[in-house]
Motif scaffolding. Structure first.
Motif, PDB file in Angstrom:
ATOM      1  N   UNK A   4       0.813  -1.208   0.000  1.00 45.12           N
ATOM      2  CA  UNK A   4       0.000   0.000   0.000  1.00 45.12           C
ATOM      3  C   UNK A   4       0.843   1.253   0.000  1.00 45.12           C
ATOM      4  N   UNK A   5       1.866   1.302   0.866  1.00 45.55           N
ATOM      5  CA  UNK A   5       2.736   2.478   0.944  1.00 45.55           C
ATOM      6  C   UNK A   5       3.557   2.640  -0.329  1.00 45.55           C
ATOM      7  N   UNK A   6       4.083   1.528  -0.848  1.00 37.04           N
ATOM      8  CA  UNK A   6       4.838   1.589  -2.101  1.00 37.04           C
ATOM      9  C   UNK A   6       3.947   2.096  -3.231  1.00 37.04           C
ATOM     10  N   UNK A   7       2.730   1.566  -3.316  1.00 32.73           N
ATOM     11  CA  UNK A   7       1.815   2.008  -4.361  1.00 32.73           C
ATOM     12  C   UNK A   7       1.491   3.488  -4.231  1.00 32.73           C
ATOM     13  N   UNK A   8       1.312   3.958  -2.994  1.00 27.78           N
ATOM     14  CA  UNK A   8       1.019   5.380  -2.790  1.00 27.78           C
ATOM     15  C   UNK A   8       2.188   6.242  -3.255  1.00 27.78           C
TER      16      UNK A   8
END
Length: 253
Positions: A54-58
């Motif tokens: 999730x953080x990487x995608x954000x």
């Protein structure tokens, strides 16, 4: 900080800190807004199945859209968008990849009505307009494929957020596939015939799950090609042209 991230469920807290530093360092308006958003979003990422993803995608979406004025303002002013985006990025690498190819699709998350599948007629009208607007067949089909990715993202998010159920998902995915193939067939026919005479009509017959309107996100499209020569034309020449159209369609898609 690493201990707190690990307690939230991040498998790689050191990597998470690197993403946070990249997102929040500096004195730009973009960094200031992300410093405001991320403390809450970190928890939302952690509520999903894969906080690290999730953080990487954000970070990837923010790199693509961060300089766009409306993006961070939308996340800041519409908390439901930030929450939905956090869950989608954490829950589905597939949806994240689609979003990275069409990052402006994040606007859909502001309104649940935007996540309802579009009608087949509306999709067909848009797809054929895209084909007619381009003289180059490859450019025309690339535009249709871009539309397809946007619609797949819409359906993926609707599925993840339980806006639609599986009974509606298969037919909706089939509509997107059918419209894509139909528009590409138009472009392929125009490309293969060129300035010559069209000798035959080619039809694409959907088979298997495609024919049964039960496609999933991972489905391929099983089809048969059938053609009907125009009256009075040489059938051998019509067969060669049908083969050329079919091969051009396969190439374009």
């Amino acid at each position: 900080a690493e201990e707190r991230l690990e307690a939230l469920g991040y498998a790689d807290p050191a990597g998470a800190i690197r993403h946070l530093q990249a997102l929040t360092s500096g004195v730009s308006r973009r960094a200031a807004i992300q410093r405001t958003l991320l403390p809450v979003m970190l928890g939302w990422f952690a509520d999903g199945p894969n906080p690290d993803a999730g953080l990487l995608g954000f970070r990837q979406v923010s790199d693509a859209l961060g300089s766009t004025p409306w993006y961070l303002r939308l996340l800041r002013d519409e908390s439901v968008v930030a929450e939905r985006l956090s869950f989608v990025l954490s829950a589905s690498r597939y949806a994240t990849d689609l979003l990275l190819q069409a990052p402006e699709s994040v606007r859909m998350l502001a309104d649940e009505d935007e996540l309802i599948p579009r009608s087949k007629d509306a999709l067909a009208t848009e797809a054929m307009a895209l084909v007619q607007r381009q003289t180059d067949p490859a450019a025309a089909v690339n535009a249709v494929r871009s539309m397809r990715r946007r619609e797949l993202f819409r359906l993926a998010v609707a599925d993840l957020l339980d806006v639609i159920d599986v009974a509606r998902l298969g037919p909706a995915l089939t509509d997107v596939a059918e419209v894509t193939v139909d528009a590409a067939l138009s472009a392929a026919t125009r490309s293969a015939v060129g300035d010559g005479e069209q000798l035959t009509e080619l039809c694409v017959i959907a088979m298997g799950r495609f024919g049964g309107r039960e496609l999933g996100f991972a489905s391929d499209l099983d089809v048969m090609f059938v053609h009907a020569p125009h009256p009075g034309v040489d059938e051998t020449a019509a067969g060669r042209q049908a083969m050329a159209i079919a091969e051009e369609l396969r190439s374009l898609l």
